[in-house]
Write an enzyme that holds these catalytic residues in place. Sequence first.
Site, PDB file in Angstrom:
ATOM      1  N   SER A 249      30.449-111.500 -21.469  1.00 45.18           N
ATOM      2  CA  SER A 249      31.031-110.932 -20.379  1.00 45.18           C
ATOM      3  C   SER A 249      30.954-112.027 -18.943  1.00 45.18           C
ATOM      4  CB  SER A 249      31.367-109.334 -20.269  1.00 45.18           C
ATOM      5  OG  SER A 249      29.520-108.673 -20.265  1.00 45.18           O
TER       6      SER A 249
ATOM      7  N   THR B 293      30.161-107.432 -16.068  1.00 41.35           N
ATOM      8  CA  THR B 293      29.938-108.744 -15.053  1.00 41.35           C
ATOM      9  C   THR B 293      27.948-108.412 -14.859  1.00 41.35           C
ATOM     10  OG1 THR B 293      32.300-108.592 -14.172  1.00 41.35           O
ATOM     11  CG2 THR B 293      30.046-108.963 -12.304  1.00 41.35           C
TER      12      THR B 293
ATOM     13  N   THR C 116      29.998-113.754 -13.205  1.00 39.63           N
ATOM     14  CA  THR C 116      31.188-112.936 -14.992  1.00 39.63           C
ATOM     15  C   THR C 116      31.933-114.253 -15.859  1.00 39.63           C
ATOM     16  OG1 THR C 116      32.094-110.780 -15.258  1.00 39.63           O
ATOM     17  CG2 THR C 116      32.878-112.586 -13.193  1.00 39.63           C
TER      18      THR C 116
ATOM     19  N   ARG D  11      43.241-115.988 -13.414  1.00 34.79           N
ATOM     20  CA  ARG D  11      43.084-114.889 -12.386  1.00 34.79           C
ATOM     21  C   ARG D  11      41.679-114.677 -12.282  1.00 34.79           C
ATOM     22  NH1 ARG D  11      39.278-110.763 -13.816  1.00 34.79           N
ATOM     23  NH2 ARG D  11      39.520-108.752 -13.246  1.00 34.79           N
TER      24      ARG D  11
ATOM     25  N   THR E 200      31.061-104.075 -10.914  1.00 30.35           N
ATOM     26  CA  THR E 200      31.131-104.284 -12.605  1.00 30.35           C
ATOM     27  C   THR E 200      32.520-103.044 -13.078  1.00 30.35           C
ATOM     28  OG1 THR E 200      30.537-104.391 -14.409  1.00 30.35           O
ATOM     29  CG2 THR E 200      29.414-102.404 -13.356  1.00 30.35           C
ATOM     30  N   GLY E 201      33.114-103.873 -13.428  1.00 32.97           N
ATOM     31  CA  GLY E 201      34.181-103.109 -13.737  1.00 32.97           C
ATOM     32  C   GLY E 201      35.593-103.695 -13.610  1.00 32.97           C
TER      33      GLY E 201
HETATM   34  N1  GLY Z   1      34.268-107.224 -12.396  1.00 32.65           N
HETATM   35  C1  GLY Z   1      34.634-108.245 -13.390  1.00 32.65           C
HETATM   36  C2  GLY Z   1      35.728-108.258 -13.011  1.00 32.65           C
HETATM   37  O1  GLY Z   1      37.260-107.694 -13.099  1.00 32.65           O
HETATM   38  O2  GLY Z   1      36.305-109.941 -13.109  1.00 32.65           O
END
Ligand code: GLY
Length: 329
Positions: A86, A187, A205, A215, A238-239
């Site tokens: 990730s 992340t 990330t 995106r 994170t998330g």
């Molecule tokens: N937290 C990383 C992302 O959504 O890109």
Amino acid sequence: MENRRSFIKKAALAAGAIGSGMACSPETQKTSAHNATSEPIPTVIATWDNRKATQAGIEQLQNGGSALDAVEAGARVPEGDPNDMSVGYGGHPDRKGIVTLDACIMDHLGGAGSVTFLQGIKHPISVARKVMEETKHVMLSGQGALEFALAQGFQQENLLTEKAKTAWENWMAKQEAQLVNENNHDTIGILALDKEGHLCGACTTSGAAYKLHGRVGDSPILGAGMYVDGEIGGACATGLGELVMTTLGSFLIVELMRNGASPQQACEEAIGRIVKRYKNWVEEDKLQVGYLGLNLNGEYGYYSIRKGYSVAVAQNGENVKLESNFALG
Ligand code: GLY
């Protein structure tokens, strides 16, 4: 209908409101070492079980490096690890099979650098630091970020490993949702406090697995994926980035700490805002967000929407993984 369990959870979140002065964790959770002196406690903390990253960071501090050196060194660990799917090299690609990277870094004086949609550079956090130190801008994106990195001497390379390519091909065949949890985390956000009392942060990330091409998530957005105010503290996330970007969670946590909240109270309040606003979406798609906050006393806090989030903390000669409490079951 509201059951007792959801009432207790809501009450716990409400107790996290600023100025309540009440303990607000539903369960006891370690959030700081005892600081008997007013000397800063050198500390490096990171989202998830990134103990190798916090170790690299604390070693920087022990060897006389700054908090900025510590967060960069820490962030580079998962960036360079092909088994971390990730972040950086080996990260999950987007829906087109292309690895696109986001990162940001911020120092105690408000200096900041960020890169978004960067491709082919293994250590975006170091490019972000160059943006901060070598330009008058804060954020570079896509082809421009790549051209800047190459001009700064970074090498372009293929970041899509065979393992990540195979996982992407399998996903394309089934297109099943990816749950962010301990086994499939995302992340790294990392915060460091040095002996001078300077607090800095970094976040890096490869973003949401199999995202639409183009995106960009929360991680390179200052105030969302990470934020630092050298007079107060720092926070990182994170998330699912969309939940963090729309609530500016890291900025919120720092502002709550400015108004007297402990890092733990601030993290719980920031998660509570997400749950309140996006409850249906969070429950339907089983979404996860985890926060981490640190103040200048070396006190830290962490909290997540759901079970499975953990953090790594290097402080006072220890480097440990700590499981987070959470708002929903
Ligand atoms: N937290 C990383 C992302 O959504 O890109």
